[in-house]
Design a protein around this motif. Structure first.
Motif, mmCIF file in Angstrom:
data_model
loop_
_atom_site.group_PDB
_atom_site.id
_atom_site.type_symbol
_atom_site.label_atom_id
_atom_site.label_comp_id
_atom_site.label_asym_id
_atom_site.label_seq_id
_atom_site.Cartn_x
_atom_site.Cartn_y
_atom_site.Cartn_z
ATOM 1 N N VAL A 54 0.856 -1.198 -0.120
ATOM 2 C CA VAL A 54 0.022 0.141 0.042
ATOM 3 C C VAL A 54 0.933 1.287 -0.052
ATOM 4 O O VAL A 54 0.566 2.059 -0.804
ATOM 5 C CB VAL A 54 -0.962 -0.001 1.113
ATOM 6 N N LEU A 55 1.999 1.217 0.959
ATOM 7 C CA LEU A 55 2.754 2.395 0.815
ATOM 8 C C LEU A 55 3.472 2.532 -0.533
ATOM 9 O O LEU A 55 3.526 3.697 -0.906
ATOM 10 C CB LEU A 55 3.972 1.954 1.675
ATOM 11 N N ASP A 56 3.828 1.732 -1.373
ATOM 12 C CA ASP A 56 4.320 1.832 -2.606
ATOM 13 C C ASP A 56 3.383 2.582 -3.461
ATOM 14 O O ASP A 56 3.787 3.290 -4.401
ATOM 15 C CB ASP A 56 4.672 0.281 -2.937
ATOM 16 N N LEU A 57 2.112 2.021 -3.350
ATOM 17 C CA LEU A 57 0.930 2.643 -4.368
ATOM 18 C C LEU A 57 0.800 4.049 -3.854
ATOM 19 O O LEU A 57 0.773 4.852 -4.750
ATOM 20 C CB LEU A 57 -0.326 1.845 -4.333
ATOM 21 N N VAL A 58 0.749 4.308 -2.512
ATOM 22 C CA VAL A 58 0.705 5.837 -2.266
ATOM 23 C C VAL A 58 1.686 6.737 -2.698
ATOM 24 O O VAL A 58 1.591 7.580 -3.245
ATOM 25 C CB VAL A 58 0.469 5.767 -0.545
ATOM 26 N N LYS A 59 2.938 6.038 -2.695
ATOM 27 C CA LYS A 59 4.228 6.880 -3.164
ATOM 28 C C LYS A 59 3.863 7.100 -4.805
ATOM 29 O O LYS A 59 4.498 8.061 -5.313
ATOM 30 C CB LYS A 59 5.513 6.082 -2.950
ATOM 31 N N GLN A 60 3.221 6.216 -5.565
ATOM 32 C CA GLN A 60 3.118 6.554 -6.858
ATOM 33 C C GLN A 60 2.141 7.520 -7.039
ATOM 34 O O GLN A 60 2.467 8.450 -8.116
ATOM 35 C CB GLN A 60 2.619 4.991 -7.446
ATOM 36 N N LEU A 61 1.359 7.682 -6.134
ATOM 37 C CA LEU A 61 0.445 8.912 -6.340
ATOM 38 C C LEU A 61 1.096 10.127 -5.824
ATOM 39 O O LEU A 61 0.434 11.302 -6.007
ATOM 40 C CB LEU A 61 -0.881 8.669 -5.189
ATOM 41 N N ASN A 62 2.315 10.076 -5.087
ATOM 42 C CA ASN A 62 3.078 11.147 -4.635
ATOM 43 C C ASN A 62 2.141 12.114 -3.992
ATOM 44 O O ASN A 62 1.918 13.401 -4.161
ATOM 45 C CB ASN A 62 3.412 12.190 -6.006
ATOM 46 N N VAL A 63 1.439 11.742 -2.834
ATOM 47 C CA VAL A 63 0.404 12.497 -1.890
ATOM 48 C C VAL A 63 1.294 13.207 -1.086
ATOM 49 O O VAL A 63 2.048 13.004 -0.210
ATOM 50 C CB VAL A 63 -0.208 11.549 -1.251
ATOM 51 N N PRO A 64 0.870 14.685 -1.082
ATOM 52 C CA PRO A 64 1.937 15.675 -0.224
ATOM 53 C C PRO A 64 0.978 15.912 1.177
ATOM 54 O O PRO A 64 2.091 16.178 1.942
ATOM 55 C CB PRO A 64 1.743 16.912 -0.871
ATOM 56 N N ILE A 65 -0.036 15.571 1.381
ATOM 57 C CA ILE A 65 -0.645 15.800 2.718
ATOM 58 C C ILE A 65 -1.796 14.983 3.025
ATOM 59 O O ILE A 65 -2.405 14.577 1.895
ATOM 60 C CB ILE A 65 -1.126 17.245 2.904
ATOM 61 N N VAL A 66 -2.135 14.237 4.039
ATOM 62 C CA VAL A 66 -3.304 13.355 4.308
ATOM 63 C C VAL A 66 -3.879 13.885 5.667
ATOM 64 O O VAL A 66 -3.521 13.998 6.784
ATOM 65 C CB VAL A 66 -2.716 11.931 4.646
ATOM 66 N N ARG A 67 -5.260 13.942 5.503
ATOM 67 C CA ARG A 67 -6.055 14.406 6.656
ATOM 68 C C ARG A 67 -6.107 13.103 7.513
ATOM 69 O O ARG A 67 -6.755 12.136 7.061
ATOM 70 C CB ARG A 67 -7.476 15.147 6.034
ATOM 71 N N TYR A 68 -6.385 13.484 8.540
ATOM 72 C CA TYR A 68 -6.451 12.339 9.812
ATOM 73 C C TYR A 68 -6.990 12.686 11.223
ATOM 74 O O TYR A 68 -6.587 14.088 11.369
ATOM 75 C CB TYR A 68 -5.117 11.527 9.932
ATOM 76 N N PRO A 69 -7.568 12.243 12.144
ATOM 77 C CA PRO A 69 -8.239 10.867 11.760
ATOM 78 C C PRO A 69 -9.804 10.875 11.390
ATOM 79 O O PRO A 69 -10.338 9.765 11.170
ATOM 80 C CB PRO A 69 -8.189 10.390 13.124
ATOM 81 N N GLY A 70 -10.255 11.989 10.967
ATOM 82 C CA GLY A 70 -11.675 12.057 10.398
ATOM 83 C C GLY A 70 -11.812 13.522 10.174
ATOM 84 O O GLY A 70 -11.005 14.387 10.586
#
Length: 501
Positions: A54-70
């Motif tokens: 999953v981390l590998d796929l997230v890195k392919q998307l080059n995601v700069p920020i992720v909202r958490y926990p809701g």
């Protein structure tokens, strides 16, 4: 064949694209966390239990920020439940989605995961059942260097250095009757302002997002924005927007025109922000954080049949089709066209829950159809958003009039000397011939023309077969300062130009 044309000039600048418009979202909902990013015992799990595939796929998307926990979950969440020794963490009734929350992943674990994924954290605080005290305590825990109760407790939990989380959401969808602790605009505005003050006293460097309306169809929209911003305008840096789309009527041509609805939403919120700016004689311009957006409608029937109070049930697991990917591309194009005000955006969500990435428990992971326009814009859409001058044939639908068949945005990366044209042909049965004047970009050559297309608008990807995937055999040529391209029917196109060195 229908024809369109456009002029792309390096001087027609909208704004620098904030990379954070390619953000995403992980909520403690369904299998987003448990079975999604985190699954101890999985063959691909690392030493902390995070799935490396999953981390590998997230890195392919080059995601700069992720909202958490809701998300809805945060409005009844006690952040303290998710820190400290895992064996001591309580299992709780999670009220938003009526599941059991085991709290085996919490603030520290998610900060670790974010580092592994190469992304930053956008943290949301509970302004439903809690308030100022919990808000100041969590930021002391995450961001203060040491020498105080909460920062020293973080050190006791094994995290000597602060996480330095810089972006914080002041609650979530507090106008919604489904929200635990729903507030009136006055109640929310006052609470958010005072929470913001306390948080900034702990860490003056943070950025804050105040809650806008839950969607543009709320009966209180846009009065909610006007009244809450009257309280929070000087304390917050961004106001949130949330919107989801679905093809409930199975009208594909109407569905693909929803970018116009999104534009109206953005422009309305922008005008309210500027009204409050004028009212307050403020020098600050409020920016927009579109921190929940996606297609969401496929799973609603199955979600209604789930039994409550289980751990990580398969909630909101929409299986996306090809036309969903086209609309996702249109949404991202719309953000780029409004890059002067939309500075953050989070596709909701990242894994399993209305997500571009899917997994099987103890099994494989794979890319949904919407993965590709998200990846293309995130990877190639960094730089300056340009304003293309477009002439396109138009159409009308049940809900929209004067919809251009050509939906497009252009990004110029001066550092890498590349120009990327994102182009969606909304016509579901005809090709679109596109002529692009790029004469201001001298000595550029056509690098590639990526196409996402499929004869079947309802085609999907599964763990067994990827029916919707891009190719780079698009029909384009660059000659004498003009790109001549053919956009196949109902297609997502990425036309890349590169300067000859």
């Amino acid at each position: 064949m229908k024809k369109a044309k456009m002029v792309v000039d390096k001087e027609y600048k909208i704004a620098e694209v904030d990379d954070r418009i390619y953000g995403s979202f992980i909520e403690h909902l369904g299998r987003a966390v448990y079975g999604g990013i985190y699954e101890p015992g999985h063959p691909e799990a690392d030493e902390q239990g995070f799935r490396k595939d999953v981390l590998d796929l997230v890195k392919q998307l080059n995601v700069p920020i992720v909202r958490y926990p809701g998300g809805n979950m945060v409005s009844a969440y006690n952040w303290e439940d998710g820190v400290g020794p895992k064996e001591d963490r309580p299992k709780r009734l999670e009220l938003a989605w009526r599941t059991i929350e085991t709290n085996q992943v919490g603030t520290n674990e998610f900060a670790d995961w974010a580092k592994k994924a190469g992304t930053e954290v956008m943290m949301a605080i509970n302004l439903g059942t809690r308030g100022i005290d919990a808000a100041r305590n969590i930021i002391e825990y995450t961001n203060h260097p040491g020498g105080s109760y909460w920062s020293d407790l973080r050190k006791k939990h094994g995290y000597e250095q602060p996480h330095n989380i810089k972006t914080w959401c002041l609650g979530n969808e507090m106008d919604g009757p489904w929200q635990v602790g729903q507030k009136t605009p006055y109640e929310y505005g006052r609470l958010a302002k005072e929470a913001a003050k306390a948080m900034r006293l702990v860490d003056p460097s943070i950025e804050l997002v105040t809650c806008g309306s839950s969607n543009s169809s709320m009966p209180t929209f846009p009065e909610w924005e006007a009244e809450t911003l009257d309280h929070t305008y000087e304390e917050a840096d961004y106001i949130s927007l949330h919107q989801y789309f679905g093809n409930y009527d199975n009208d594909s041509q109407n569905y693909l025109a929803n970018g116009l609805e999104l534009e109206r939403f953005i422009e309305t919120v922008t005008s309210i922000c500027d009204y409050i700016k004028a009212k307050k004689r403020s020098k600050k311009t409020m920016m927009l954080s579109f921190d929940e957006w996606n297609v969401w409608y496929h799973s609603k029937d199955s979600d209604s049949k789930l039994e409550p109070w289980t751990v990580a049930p398969p909630q909101l697991e929409d299986v996306y089709n090809f036309e969903d990917a086209l609309l996702v591309g249109s949404i991202l194009i719309t953000f780029l066209k409004h890059a002067d005000r939309v500075k953050m955006a989070c596709m909701a969500q990242l894994v399993n829950v209305i997500a571009p990435i899917m997994t099987d428990n103890m099994g494989a992971s794979w890319k949904q159809t919407i993965f590709y326009p998200y990846m293309h814009t995130s990877v190639f859409g960094r730089g300056v958003s340009l304003h293309p001058v477009v002439s396109s044939p138009k159409f009308d639908t049940k809900d929209f009039t004067d919809v251009e068949y050509l939906d497009t945005a252009v990004v110029y990366n001066e550092e890498s000397e590349e120009v990327t044209i994102f182009a969606l042909n909304r016509h579901i049965s005809e090709e679109l011939k596109l002529d692009i004047n790029v004469s201001s970009f001298e000595d550029y050559q056509l690098k590639e023309h990526i196409v996402l297309e499929n004869e079947n608008l309802k085609a999907v990807n599964t763990v067994f077969k990827e029916d919707v995937k891009p190719h780079n055999k698009g029909k384009s040529q660059l000659k004498d300062g003009f790109v001549e391209a053919v956009l196949t029917k109902a297609s997502w196109n990425v036309i890349r130009l590169k300067k000859i060195n």
